[in-house]
Scaffold this active site. Sequence first.
Site, PDB file in Angstrom:
ATOM      1  N   GLN A   1      45.847  42.008  41.115  1.00 34.20           N
ATOM      2  CA  GLN A   1      46.847  42.754  40.352  1.00 34.20           C
ATOM      3  C   GLN A   1      47.306  43.992  41.114  1.00 34.20           C
ATOM      4  O   GLN A   1      48.209  44.686  40.664  1.00 34.20           O
ATOM      5  CB  GLN A   1      46.251  43.178  38.996  1.00 34.20           C
ATOM      6  CG  GLN A   1      45.852  42.009  38.118  1.00 34.20           C
ATOM      7  CD  GLN A   1      45.137  42.422  36.845  1.00 34.20           C
ATOM      8  OE1 GLN A   1      44.139  41.822  36.503  1.00 34.20           O
ATOM      9  NE2 GLN A   1      45.635  43.416  36.122  1.00 34.20           N
TER      10      GLN A   1
ATOM     11  N   ARG B   1      43.174  44.241  29.274  1.00 38.42           N
ATOM     12  CA  ARG B   1      44.388  44.513  28.494  1.00 38.42           C
ATOM     13  C   ARG B   1      44.307  45.871  27.804  1.00 38.42           C
ATOM     14  O   ARG B   1      44.548  46.005  26.604  1.00 38.42           O
ATOM     15  CB  ARG B   1      44.610  43.400  27.468  1.00 38.42           C
ATOM     16  CG  ARG B   1      46.082  43.273  27.104  1.00 38.42           C
ATOM     17  CD  ARG B   1      46.407  42.042  26.339  1.00 38.42           C
ATOM     18  NE  ARG B   1      47.843  41.977  26.168  1.00 38.42           N
ATOM     19  CZ  ARG B   1      48.518  40.882  25.879  1.00 38.42           C
ATOM     20  NH1 ARG B   1      47.894  39.755  25.724  1.00 38.42           N
ATOM     21  NH2 ARG B   1      49.821  40.910  25.735  1.00 38.42           N
ATOM     22  N   CYS B   2      43.925  46.859  28.581  1.00 33.74           N
ATOM     23  CA  CYS B   2      43.844  48.197  27.988  1.00 33.74           C
ATOM     24  C   CYS B   2      43.907  49.247  29.074  1.00 33.74           C
ATOM     25  O   CYS B   2      43.728  48.965  30.235  1.00 33.74           O
ATOM     26  CB  CYS B   2      42.601  48.336  27.136  1.00 33.74           C
ATOM     27  SG  CYS B   2      41.141  48.934  27.950  1.00 33.74           S
TER      28      CYS B   2
ATOM     29  N   GLU C   1      49.677  46.177  25.999  1.00 33.45           N
ATOM     30  CA  GLU C   1      48.321  46.046  25.487  1.00 33.45           C
ATOM     31  C   GLU C   1      48.111  46.573  24.084  1.00 33.45           C
ATOM     32  O   GLU C   1      47.015  46.427  23.531  1.00 33.45           O
ATOM     33  CB  GLU C   1      47.365  46.816  26.409  1.00 33.45           C
ATOM     34  CG  GLU C   1      48.077  47.507  27.481  1.00 33.45           C
ATOM     35  CD  GLU C   1      47.212  48.183  28.483  1.00 33.45           C
ATOM     36  OE1 GLU C   1      46.844  49.319  28.198  1.00 33.45           O
ATOM     37  OE2 GLU C   1      46.933  47.596  29.512  1.00 33.45           O
TER      38      GLU C   1
END
Length: 796
Positions: A223, A370-371, A741
């Site tokens: 990523q 996802r945070c 998110e």
Amino acid sequence: MTQALDEIKIGGLGASRKRVEDDRFIRGKGNYTDDITLPGMLHMEILRSPLAHARIKSIDASKAWDIPGVHLVLTGDMMATRNLAWMPTLSYDTQAVLATDKVRFQGQEVACVIADDPYIAKDACEAIDVDYEPLPVIVNPTQAVADGAPVIRDDKENQAGNVIYHWEVGDAAGTDRAFEQADVISRLQLHYPRSHPSPIECCGSIADFNRATSKLTVYMTTQAPHIIRAAVALVAELPEQMIRIISPDIGGGFGNKVPVYPGYVCSILASILLERPVKWIEDKTGNLISTGFARDVYLDGEMALRRDGKILGVRMGCDADHGAFFSDAQPSKFKLGLIHSAFAAYDIPVAHLMARGIYTNKAPGGVAYRCSFRVTEAMFFQERMVQAAADDLGMDQAEFRRMNFVKDEDFPHRTPLGFLTDSGQYAKCLDVGLKAVGYEDFRKRQEEARARGRLLGLGISTMTEPLGAGNSREYDILGIKMFDSAELKVHMTGKAIVRTGARGQGQGHETTWAQIVAHELGIPAEDIVVEEGDTDTAPFGMGTYASRSTPVAGAAVAMVSRKIRAKARKLAAHLLEVSEEDVEWELGRFYVRSAPDRGVTIQECAMAAYSNMPDGMEPGLENTAYYDPPNLTWPFAVYIVTVEVDPATGVWDVLTTVAVDDCGIRINPMIVEGQIMGGLTEAYAMANMQFITFDAEGNCIGSNYMDYLLPTAWETPGFELHSEVVTPCPHHPIGAKGIGECAAVGGPAAFVNAVIDALTGTGVRNIDMPLLPDRVWEAITYRRDVSGAPPVRSDD
Ligand code: CDP
């Protein structure tokens, strides 16, 4: 008469344009790492430890070397001769690449085999004989800090016990005073369980070192390609300009593909040694037991309350189980990520937070699944605590929140733990949510149902989330400041390519970045190509995680478009033969203020940049912008869930899920809705079924999809989404806030709060996630809280 373009028609801001990347994804034409085959490519497999804690007495790889088709066997000792047995992590710790002295978690990398095909490599791994001496295993922080606990990281000088850090934020003395003045003190303890981001595509890399050119090209599932390039340059001591990291299509990241994994390092070393491309693709079990876990925090907090419902102060304690290596990324100032964003939506005078990081014999954890660096744990605890406090006061859940919200007129607002929130309409969002769910009516139905023995519950979760790190003053990873970038090239025919330092993994960047350019320049989105993920072509960026793409890279796209527009204005003045001051802009066109019919399009300006520029002007129409955000963006969300719990079995069904998300200006409303639905699905999964745990020996229970359940469309409830509240971000160039998110962060508490609400009157304050039927049944039957903490040692 002016002729501005219709922004929605050209796919600008607010257009629900179909995702352009889906053309290739839904046809099975995506190009993932495992799709790539290079001439002469070899395959690598990893031998993993079956034990969670053991001394390595010896490794005998002779039988593996003898297997035909095996080219190389790498062990820790061989790595050590090249100073590569250990690597630095993104959080100033070290991590074993291949184990030398001990194994410290089940699934740890012990050796690698590189062979003609993956099957030979796998067989050869099984032929490696490792002699282990088992050691006592630690699977939770309580065991880790107990007197006499074995020191897991005995490789580190000065590491006396298993505590990694002790970190405090806020005003301890002031908080003590607030508690002295409280009418009521509410307390809640819970465990946010370990979970796994579990992207469908596992991790992998293809390293291709070319001795003739000295160039190392690595295709990999990352990523953050530029960070990997820097890490490879520093760890492998290779010149950075000779390293090219290409992150092709990524089959989901969710934070799992941010850390640097041993498999990447080993495939690179193997390629350098063998001078052939080496591919490593992890299998699902390898991914589920060894890479980037998330959460695993024990939270214990207290709220000081006035009888009328005013929150006077908050105390929060967190023990974070990081596993054997502290390897997740976070801004270096903040040891437990942005956990101190807890309670940011509420006007609380004073707070104090104490966090400890702890080593255990588990795979490294704590990635931002996802945070935004631990905000999930923060918001979960916040909203569970708020519910408990309202219950303790006998107050209505909605009213208690409304009373304590930061008010619209109080922005900018400094939170007691140090953040600056800058915008929002919290009460309005709550009103929309309550109306949508039919709040008053539901409460009546709930009473009536209870009288008939049926358990209905309603859970609310309201939160603002810090998205979009930096600014660079406060946010860095390993000293590298957190900003981002975009490069825009407008070709002579008015078509364009935009590249950013972000790297999408399914979020739709290829669609939405083009929409930002369309909004700024009037070039139709379909005329713009978006490219990310190749360090040889994309400008430097910190990558995509923590929902930072729109707040930072998206802002850079707007800013570089404005630079292009500024140059195009000069070209327009030249073409229109007026001074620049006399030129006006409307979408897609410059015109003469005094004669609006006389104008030139942005495409005509682009052609002039290559064919008819004024004397002295540098030719071409391209530029780069680096964007350092002044603040985080602060979206706000209200999630309201209603459930019915079956008291006989503990099974609970979701009746309604309402989501009200205010993420400022929506670039692509359809993509935003997709992000919210995805997040709510993950929230439901966390609350309801996703269960990964460890037994007393440190065996990972949940290393396959039979045990670790992902919800399909069949299990997932329906969601009702609301977008009517829009509070533009005051500092983002197009007013957008992050969204990717929010629902995964704020959603879990709404589901859990709903089940706990259904049990009102039983005295149950908490059931740890996942709220499996047996846990809920136990809570109802024995009228007690149910903890999900992992077991203590079997001999205890
Ligand atoms: O960093 P990441 O891409 O995961 O998250 P994000 O910045 O919140 O964006 C997720 C997706 O939603 C991207 O395609 C964004 O462009 C889109 N989005 C949007 O259309 N409008 C917003 N206000 C925020 C995000």
